[in-house]
Write an enzyme that holds these catalytic residues in place. Structure first.
Site, PDB file in Angstrom:
ATOM      1  N   GLY A 167      33.369  43.027  50.721  1.00 42.86           N
ATOM      2  CA  GLY A 167      32.537  42.433  49.700  1.00 42.86           C
ATOM      3  C   GLY A 167      33.353  42.071  48.472  1.00 42.86           C
ATOM      4  N   GLY A 168      32.780  41.225  47.614  1.00 45.58           N
ATOM      5  CA  GLY A 168      33.431  40.892  46.359  1.00 45.58           C
ATOM      6  C   GLY A 168      34.151  39.554  46.404  1.00 45.58           C
ATOM      7  CD  GLN A 169      32.999  36.462  42.704  1.00 44.91           C
ATOM      8  OE1 GLN A 169      33.545  35.454  42.283  1.00 44.91           O
ATOM      9  NE2 GLN A 169      31.909  36.978  42.141  1.00 44.91           N
ATOM     10  CG  PHE A 170      40.109  35.202  44.613  1.00 48.00           C
ATOM     11  CD1 PHE A 170      41.138  35.157  45.547  1.00 48.00           C
ATOM     12  CD2 PHE A 170      39.222  34.136  44.548  1.00 48.00           C
ATOM     13  CE1 PHE A 170      41.298  34.070  46.386  1.00 48.00           C
ATOM     14  CE2 PHE A 170      39.374  33.040  45.384  1.00 48.00           C
ATOM     15  CZ  PHE A 170      40.409  33.013  46.300  1.00 48.00           C
ATOM     16  CB  THR A 171      40.743  41.964  43.811  1.00 47.97           C
ATOM     17  OG1 THR A 171      41.162  42.959  42.884  1.00 47.97           O
ATOM     18  CG2 THR A 171      41.135  42.378  45.214  1.00 47.97           C
TER      19      THR A 171
ATOM     20  CB  ILE B   5      38.335  52.137  44.879  1.00 46.64           C
ATOM     21  CG1 ILE B   5      39.290  53.317  45.136  1.00 46.64           C
ATOM     22  CG2 ILE B   5      36.911  52.512  45.273  1.00 46.64           C
ATOM     23  CD1 ILE B   5      39.082  54.513  44.226  1.00 46.64           C
TER      24      ILE B   5
ATOM     25  CB  CYS C 240      35.737  40.695  40.230  1.00 47.95           C
ATOM     26  SG  CYS C 240      36.671  41.989  41.061  1.00 47.95           S
TER      27      CYS C 240
END
Length: 238
Positions: free
Chosen positions: A89-93, A177, A194
């Site tokens: 899940g989530g966007q760019f990191t 994380i 994000c």
């Protein structure tokens, strides 16, 4: 700020049978595709009842990852570091040296079977670990991750110190994380972390806390035990 006492929703993340998860640390920089392959295999083995749960701590070489909600426009410098599309899940990191990445492979069948409570538990885990260094941190409505508030004469801002991005398959979690201990913060400028443009990123060292990676690991382990229960030494994937 979240209380150190566990809410009823989060407290169900403790296994009723008390079986500890394995806790393993990899040295050096772990290649991202290998890590994903290892996580996939371990999560499948946990779901099949063939392997114990695993919390895997590591560092990656500099790279960007794109979660399932990522937007191409948030990749500002595509040629700077390798870009890995991933199913979390989530966007760019960003991941890189000086950042503690923790991949969390837990059997949620035995931990309340509640993804929302699991994410809250991850947040509380990070907040508790930062508390071991005297760093107050919290979550923000509508923003993923864990944040700190910074103030000076006539100014204040909120910076992100830890990211969360997970996937759950057959009620077993993987991905996890990342906590900024002492990464090169300029590496985050190649993306919109994000998808949030109006806030920055920080680290323990940037906040004036000269923490080592070993010290960060110890704080993470102490806080993990409060939220998810006991751990035992395990073997990192090789």
């Amino acid at each position: 700020m979240l209380s150190q006492s566990l809410s009823p929703a989060v407290s169900k993340l403790l296994r009723e049978d008390g079986v500890p998860a394995e806790w393993a640390v990899s040295g050096g920089h772990v290649d991202y595709p290998f890590a994903v392959e290892a996580m996939e295999a371990r999560a499948a083995a946990i779901a099949a009842g063939e392997s114990p749960e695993l919390v895997w701590l590591l560092e990656h070489p500099p790279l960007y990852t794109a979660g399932v909600s990522s937007k191409d426009g948030d990749l500002l410098d595509a040629g700077r570091f390798p870009v890995h599309r991933t199913g979390r899940g989530g966007q760019f990191t960003y991941h890189g040296p000086g950042q503690r990445v923790v991949y969390v492979m837990l059997d949620l069948n035995r931990r309340g079977k509640d993804v929302r409570a699991f994410v809250r538990g991850l947040e509380q885990w990070i907040i508790g670990a930062l508390g071991e260094f005297g760093v107050p941190a919290d979550v923000r409505e509508g923003r993923v991750g864990v944040w700190v508030e910074r103030k000076g004469p006539g100014w204040s801002r909120e910076d992100k110190i830890a990211a969360i991005g997970v996937k759950v398959r057959k009620w077993v979690s993987f991905h996890g994380i990342s906590l900024n201990v002492e990464p090169d913060l300029t590496h985050f400028t190649g993306i919109v972390p994000c998808g949030i443009q109006e806030h920055g990123v920080t680290s323990l060292v940037d906040l004036g806390v000269p923490a080592t990676m070993d010290e960060a690991d110890a704080a993470l382990r102490t806080s993990f035990r409060r939220v998810f229960g006991e751990v035992v030494k395990g073997q990192a994937p090789v």
